[in-house]
Scaffold this motif. Structure first.
Motif, PDB file in Angstrom:
ATOM      1  N   ILE A   1       0.765  -1.253   0.005  1.00 44.33           N
ATOM      2  CA  ILE A   1      -0.101   0.093  -0.042  1.00 44.33           C
ATOM      3  C   ILE A   1       0.955   1.110   0.152  1.00 44.33           C
ATOM      4  O   ILE A   1       0.670   2.100  -0.815  1.00 44.33           O
TER       5      ILE A   1
ATOM      6  N   PRO B   1      -3.093   4.157  -6.900  1.00 44.50           N
ATOM      7  CA  PRO B   1      -2.394   4.829  -6.361  1.00 44.50           C
ATOM      8  C   PRO B   1      -3.128   5.600  -5.299  1.00 44.50           C
ATOM      9  O   PRO B   1      -2.883   5.882  -4.032  1.00 44.50           O
TER      10      PRO B   1
ATOM     11  N   SER C   1       1.062   3.750  -3.103  1.00 41.49           N
ATOM     12  CA  SER C   1       0.614   5.174  -2.862  1.00 41.49           C
ATOM     13  C   SER C   1       1.682   6.148  -3.289  1.00 41.49           C
ATOM     14  O   SER C   1       1.462   7.221  -3.499  1.00 41.49           O
TER      15      SER C   1
ATOM     16  N   ASN D   1      -0.202  12.315  -4.564  1.00 44.92           N
ATOM     17  CA  ASN D   1      -1.328  11.846  -3.997  1.00 44.92           C
ATOM     18  C   ASN D   1      -1.522  12.335  -2.596  1.00 44.92           C
ATOM     19  O   ASN D   1      -2.654  12.737  -2.345  1.00 44.92           O
ATOM     20  N   TYR D   2      -0.346  12.441  -1.803  1.00 49.84           N
ATOM     21  CA  TYR D   2      -0.504  12.651  -0.628  1.00 49.84           C
ATOM     22  C   TYR D   2      -1.170  14.390  -0.613  1.00 49.84           C
ATOM     23  O   TYR D   2      -1.532  14.927   0.244  1.00 49.84           O
TER      24      TYR D   2
ATOM     25  N   SER E   1      -4.575   3.783  -2.415  1.00 47.24           N
ATOM     26  CA  SER E   1      -3.614   3.460  -1.723  1.00 47.24           C
ATOM     27  C   SER E   1      -3.185   4.302  -0.649  1.00 47.24           C
ATOM     28  O   SER E   1      -3.036   4.123   0.497  1.00 47.24           O
ATOM     29  N   SER E   2      -3.025   5.780  -1.191  1.00 52.16           N
ATOM     30  CA  SER E   2      -2.689   6.714  -0.264  1.00 52.16           C
ATOM     31  C   SER E   2      -3.853   6.804   0.831  1.00 52.16           C
ATOM     32  O   SER E   2      -3.495   7.157   1.790  1.00 52.16           O
TER      33      SER E   2
END
Lengths: 381, 271, 305
Positions: free
Chosen positions: C38, C273, C42, C73-74, C276-277
């Motif tokens: 994960i 992705p 991510s 993504n974050y 996952s983040s």
């Protein structure tokens, strides 16, 4: 054999029938510690074939740990255990010629009485016919033939105790270990079972090693007792000698009531010791054969029933004036607490001979107490 | 004292009503003639008949039962091993981390479990070539992972409550450790094993989210079919299906309950 | 030196470590390792391929290895209020429903614990019974009850309490009802286990010292059941944080919860992705409540011993 025994042993309710030279179990400097706490601290014991031996002590004294070491559930941190001369220290429990009766009885709840008793035999290579014979023999030995098909939860406490006993004896072990065997029974049943166990042990000649915290139980049943305290053995002796001649202050206090007087040795000649006690007027005369140095700090142990109330003109060497302060009526005897001039209290007992008689002594009465020089012991530990 | 009892009693009655009214409403409306689930128009069993002709649903149900049974059987082995490790080998190396790892799946949100396992399976396929594609196998692997945690909890509590001297007694009577396990430990914990198996089976039958992540085009489980049908709104066929599932569970639990109750009663009588 | 004597013991040690190793390895492989994936995915970028994400480690033709870490993504989760709102929404639903579960569950657990001994097991079984039926179907049952022409509205209208149907289905209220309904057993069981072990003589002692029943409860029972409350509460709170089915079926399209959002990103937008983040952020957020749960579970276990 009888003629080789001392008078002490003759008087014991469970005589030592063993041949003293035939040692079946040798515990050699066994030490066990859990993390940093010592459960057994350098214990050495020799137990004779055919003995009924008790490990006696308060809870946490290490007696159960020692028993579990004998069964093989615990491995000693150091030291050895020899059964019949064979070192079994590292032998797993299932290969030892030793069986145990558990405190909880540990009957397998999903098996009938007969399967419980047969379980140990099924682990051996013996024929089915022989196994059945042995199981039947065991059931008749403890008189539970009628319970064969029952499950443990259908049995009373006393019946379960019998099944557990039969199961442990079925393999004819060299040693039978009993962990508080009567602890789960009520008082009445306990007394009856005590004598049954003694009879059974004498009939089978198997060496019994029992763990108990109950001094009366140990006194009644054992040929010898090892009194344990904080992982160490305080004294090993016959019940009578442990009571009459305790080796240490702890041993004196653990079994029965005792008066302890602190004092200093003044002289020691021809087994006669004179001891100066701060708490008592005059000097105490005690018979003691072991060498003692003058000026040594000792304790004098005196059992309450050894004390007599003296008429005024008696000239016994050990005598003291006291005032009755407390009376405890126990039925068979009464315990009196008498205070001497220094404030020290002396406990003594008198039998209640007549049912309706007034108490022979009453509160605040002045009495003279006395005892023989050979009724008390000198303790140096 | 009286006042609190009435309060407790009311709270309990309302609580149980809250738990059971939805279930009874499901059952009642499964026999409703009308297509509009909540309008009563007469008794009928036609939705049960329709259910029997719904091939997609029956196929999914069969797959789910198969997956659930295999899952439960694997989970019971792994869960029992974990429980043994946590109870009997407490303090040994690895048991502390095992304790954490085995508790976490109990509360882990399903979306995380599902997604993370899918990513693992994709990676494993590229690296090892196994499991090839996703479907029955991956669903089982995923289900075993969270089911075993539940089995562990059940078996663990039974093992912890078991008198340890029973095993020692067996060993003392000459049974070797493996024999002790099969002759003594296993029979005594068998109620927990049965409960654990049934729970693992149910968890697997019940799972939508994780299965949706890790399954492939070929494998559609019963919850997936139910979900896609339910998303479109209420449907009497689903009520009929629910009624069948509830009946099976109710009968099983009732039988199990009566057996344990009797045992319990016997045990309390004994003391 | 190994002698033949020591061999059985050695074998025992081997089988012991096997008992620990098998479940340990299984969980490490299928439970812990996936979390690392994960984290890894991510940091990747979505792409139209199979699998639909870029590889972090790329080798070009000349053997040059580059590691591409993509924190976009974050950043997105941090900057786009949609994701933050979803976290807040999940937190709110999980928090409120945990409290609601407690309000409903505590009296029930207490009532069962105080019931006569022979009644306790049947009463507990009745709590567990719904748990054995399909979760999905139990949520579905509430759709039939709460919808505008559903059981509840029909009944209230028939009773004359309301004139026109209430909108409950597809609102936050429906989510709360669904969550409390589905997670109630998780709270009642540990709470019951704590309450049933409380020493009844403590209450008698309190009564003997002049304490009235309600005060007995507040000063004796409640403080002692705190470990059970917290352990049970976490058993509800943590999984509800990531709940998907209940908000999806009972909540409206605008009900924002992280589990549902993750599902949408993954299945509808095929953005592995980003999903996952979201999972990684949720996972980190749940570590603290998980540690709390372990702590109080152990505490209540110690209390029993």
């Amino acid at each position: 054999m009888t003629d080789t025994r001392s008078a002490d042993e003759l008087a014991s309710s469970a005589p030592d029938t063993s041949n003293n030279r035939d040692i079946i179990l040798q515990i050699d400097k066994v030490t066990k510690h859990f993390d940093s706490a010592y459960a057994c601290d350098d214990i050495s014991l020799s137990i004779h074939r055919g003995e009924f031996f008790s490990l006696l002590g308060a809870s946490g004294c290490g007696k159960t740990t020692l028993l579990r070491i004998l069964a093989g559930f615990e491995t000693p941190t150091s030291g050895r255990v020899l059964i019949d001369g064979v070192d079994v220290t590292n032998v797993p429990p299932y290969q030892r010629p030793v069986n145990m009766m558990f405190q909880s009885f540990a009957l397998f709840p999903h098996m009938s009485v007969i399967d419980n008793i047969a379980f140990g035999l099924k682990q051996e290579a013996i024929s089915k016919a022989e196994r059945n014979d042995r199981v039947r023999e065991m059931m008749s030995l403890v008189q539970i033939e009628k319970l064969a098909g029952r499950k443990p939860h259908q049995l009373s406490g006393g019946q379960r105790q019998r099944v557990a006993l039969a199961r442990a004896l079925a393999k004819h072990p060299k040693l039978l270990l009993l962990d508080e065997p009567l602890g789960a029974l009520d008082k009445k049943l306990r007394e009856q079972t005590q004598f049954e166990l003694i009879n059974l042990q004498q009939r089978l000649g198997i060496t019994f090693i029992m763990v108990t915290h109950d001094q009366e139980e140990a006194m009644t049943m054992s040929s010898r007792i090892a009194l344990m305290h904080e992982g160490r053995v305080e004294q090993v002796d016959t019940p009578r000698r442990i009571y009459e001649f305790p080796a240490t202050r702890y041993a004196a206090g653990f079994i029965g009531l005792v008066n302890l007087f602190q004092g200093v040795v003044v002289s020691h000649e021809n087994d006669q010791v004179l001891i100066e006690c701060e708490e008592l007027p005059g000097q105490l005369l005690v018979h003691h054969s072991q060498p003692l140095a003058v000026g040594m700090d000792v304790s004098v142990a005196l059992r309450p029933e050894k004390i007599r109330v003296l008429p005024g003109n008696d000239n016994q060497p050990n005598r003291v004036n006291a005032v009755i302060k407390d009376i405890a009526y126990l039925g068979d005897v009464s315990i009196y607490h008498a205070e001497v001039a220094s404030g020290k209290r002396i406990k003594f007992t008198l039998p209640n001979v007549q049912a309706l008689a007034e108490q022979p002594l009453t509160w605040e009465q002045e009495v003279t107490l006395g005892w023989q020089g050979d009724s008390c012991g000198v303790l140096t530990l | 004292m009286r006042k609190r009892s009435t309060f407790l009693l009311t709270a309990m009655i309302m609580g149980y009503a809250f738990l059971y009214i939805p279930i009874f409403s499901l059952v009642a409306y499964s026999f409703n003639e009308s297509r509009l689930v909540t309008v009563w128009s007469g008794f009928s069993t036609k939705w049960y008949a329709a259910l029997l002709e719904n091939d997609a649903l029956l196929d999914a149900a069969w797959l789910s039962i198969k997956v659930a049974a295999i899952n439960a059987s694997c989970a019971i082995v792994l869960g029992t091993l974990a429980a043994l490790a946590l109870v009997k080998l407490k303090g040994k190396r690895g048991t502390r981390s095992l304790g954490v790892m085995v508790t976490a799946p109990l509360v882990m949100p399903e979306v995380i479990t599902g997604l993370s396992l899918l990513l693992l399976f994709v990676a494993m396929e590229t690296m090892l070539g196994w499991p090839a594609g996703r479907g029955q196998t991956t669903i089982i692997l995923a289900h075993v992972t969270f089911s075993m945690a539940y089995v562990t909890v059940i078996v663990q509590s039974r093992l912890a409550n078991m008198d340890q001297s029973l095993e020692e007694a067996a060993m003392d009577l000459g049974a070797k450790p493996l024999k002790v396990f099969f002759a003594i430990t296993l029979p005594i914990i068998s109620p927990a094993l049965i409960a654990g198996w049934l729970l693992a089976f149910t968890l697997s039958m019940d799972d939508l989210v994780v299965a949706n992540f890790v399954s492939g085009p070929g494998a559609t489980t019963l919850p997936m079919v139910v979900y896609s049908s339910v998303r479109l709104g209420v449907s009497p066929q689903i009520n009929a299906l629910a009624t069948i599932m509830i009946s099976v569970v109710a009968i099983a639990v009732l039988i199990g309950g009566i057996i344990t109750w009797r045992q319990e009663k016997r045990n309390t009588q004994r003391h | 030196m190994i002698t033949i004597r020591q061999l059985p013991q050695l074998l025992r040690k081997e089988s012991r470590s096997l008992i620990i190793a098998v479940p340990w390895l299984w969980l490490a492989l299928f439970f812990i390792l996936p979390f690392l994936y994960i984290l890894k995915i991510s940091l990747a970028e979505p792409q139209l391929a199979q699998p639909p994400y870029t590889d972090l480690i790329q080798t070009d033709g000349e053997g040059l290895v580059t590691v591409l870490l993509n924190f976009a993504n974050y950043m997105l989760i941090w900057e786009d209020s949609l994701y933050l709102d979803a976290f807040v929404g999940s937190l709110k639903v999980a928090g409120v429903s945990t409290i609601l579960c407690l309000l409903v569950g505590y009296p029930m657990a207490y009532g069962i614990a105080r019931a006569p001994v022979h009644m306790r097991l049947p009463l507990l079984m009745l709590i567990i019974l719904p748990f054995w039926t399909s979760f999905l179907i139990r949520v579905y049952a509430w759709m039939g009850i709460l919808k505008s022409n559903g059981l509840l509205n029909n009944m209230l209208m028939w009773l004359g309490v309301i004139d026109e149907p209430l909108d409950i289905l597809y609102t936050p209220i429906a989510i709360y009802i669904g969550v409390v309904y589905s997670y109630l057993p998780f709270l009642i069981l540990p709470l019951y286990a704590t309450l049933v072990k409380l020493d009844n003589t403590l209450l008698e002692a309190a009564a003997d010292l002049g304490c009235r029943p309600f005060k007995q409860f507040l000063t004796i029972t409640l403080p002692q059941s705190v470990p059970g409350i917290l352990a049970g509460g976490m058993l509800v709170f943590i999984p509800v944080m990531g709940e998907f089915v209940i908000p999806d079926l009972l909540g409206g399209p605008d009900s924002l919860m992280i589990g549902k959002l993750l599902w949408t990103e993954f299945f509808n937008n095929k953005d592995w992705p980003l999903a996952s983040s979201l999972a990684a952020v949720l996972l980190v957020a749940l570590i603290i409540p998980f540690m709390l749960m372990r702590h109080f579970e152990r505490k209540s276990e110690e209390g029993q011993a």
